[in-house]
Design an enzyme around this catalytic site. Structure first.
Site, PDB file in Angstrom:
ATOM      1  CG  ASN A   1      41.508  34.804  32.817  1.00  0.00           C
ATOM      2  OD1 ASN A   1      41.876  34.251  31.651  1.00  0.00           O
ATOM      3  ND2 ASN A   1      42.296  34.455  33.979  1.00  0.00           N
ATOM      4  CB  ILE A   2      35.016  33.040  32.667  1.00  0.00           C
ATOM      5  CG1 ILE A   2      33.621  33.265  32.556  1.00  0.00           C
ATOM      6  CG2 ILE A   2      35.552  32.430  33.850  1.00  0.00           C
ATOM      7  CD1 ILE A   2      33.004  31.700  32.524  1.00  0.00           C
ATOM      8  CE  LYS A   3      39.724  34.146  38.200  1.00  0.00           C
ATOM      9  NZ  LYS A   3      40.696  33.989  39.354  1.00  0.00           N
ATOM     10  N   GLY A   4      36.908  37.951  34.762  1.00  0.00           N
ATOM     11  CA  GLY A   4      36.496  39.548  34.486  1.00  0.00           C
ATOM     12  C   GLY A   4      36.868  40.412  35.334  1.00  0.00           C
TER      13      GLY A   4
END
Length: 260
Positions: free
Chosen positions: A138-141
């Site tokens: 996920n982009i949130k990482g």
């Protein structure tokens, strides 16, 4: 110094803390039929101390106990061990590739592949814990790093939880995956090892050897030295960041020269 001992109250005192559950009741009943600690509690604590002694803790002290239902008790035991640790004999998997920034990863993939690098990921079997795979994809990482979805030259397909091995293979083939990332958190009865072996066998059967995607697994209970035994290309343990995974993919799929 390569020889060390555990540290508790003072340096080198060998003190350790251990927690475990025994299938023993620590609840008795008083004259009114109410739960209370009594003979059962003493027997359970004595059993906990006996176990600790057999494990080399001497002296040992039960510092906490709590009933886990009517028939089980959870213990925390504090005590001294005489064992020494030789750090020169500890085996670890050294990182054999450079850590790259997202910009460097994108540039390497674009230059070498001239297309986006395809990553398919998910949790296989009955595992419904997506925290690990989401932290990487996920982009949130995770740990201040953005996940692989953030990388412009990576196409990420996150299948989520409880993906069967045949579904994973089918989707990997449909997406022409370069790499397959699998997270396993559920470890009861070594489910993570059984699932991983099943997955690697399925991919070996479905692909020619030179066309199989890179197989990467990760989770808190994996041993990084077991990649060969499990039939995968890399095992990542707890604390792995998206940047480490992205750099590894570039190292293995794009080439060392480009990655450097």
């Amino acid at each position: 110094m390569t020889i060390v001992r555990p540290y508790g109250d003072t340096t080198g005192d060998g003190m350790v803390q251990l927690s475990f559950t025994l299938p023993l009741s620590s609840q008795g009943q008083d004259s009114k039929g109410q739960d209370s600690k009594g003979q059962d509690s003493k027997v359970a604590e004595g059993a906990a101390l006996q176990l600790a002694n057999k494990m080399g803790m001497d002296p040992a002290l039960v510092v906490h106990s709590k009933a886990m239902g009517p028939d089980h008790t959870f213990f925390v035991v504090y005590g001294r061990v005489n064992h020494l640790v030789d750090t020169s004999k500890v085996e670890v998997v050294e990182r054999d590739y450079p850590l790259l920034t997202p910009k460097e990863v994108n540039a390497a993939v674009k230059q070498a592949l001239r297309r986006r690098l395809v990553v398919v990921g998910g949790c296989i079997g009955t595992d419904a814990h997506t925290v690990g795979i989401d932290a990487i994809l996920n982009i949130k990482g995770f740990a201040g790093e953005k996940g692989l979805e953030y990388y412009r030259e990576l196409k990420v397909v996150n299948l989520g939880a409880q993906v069967s091995v045949p579904q994973l293979v089918e989707r990997a083939r449909a997406e022409r995956a370069d790499a397959v990332l699998v997270s396993q958190v559920v470890t009861q009865r070594d489910a993570h090892l059984l699932n991983t072996r099943e997955m690697s066998a399925a991919f070996r059967e479905a692909y020619p050897a030179d066309e199989r995607p890179l197989l990467v697994v990760g989770g808190p209970r994996f041993d990084e030295t077991m990649a060969g035994e499990l039939g995968v290309d890399r095992v990542f343990s707890r604390g792995t960041t998206p940047g480490e995974v992205a750099s590894f993919l570039v190292h293995r799929l794009v080439g060392k020269d480009v990655a450097a």
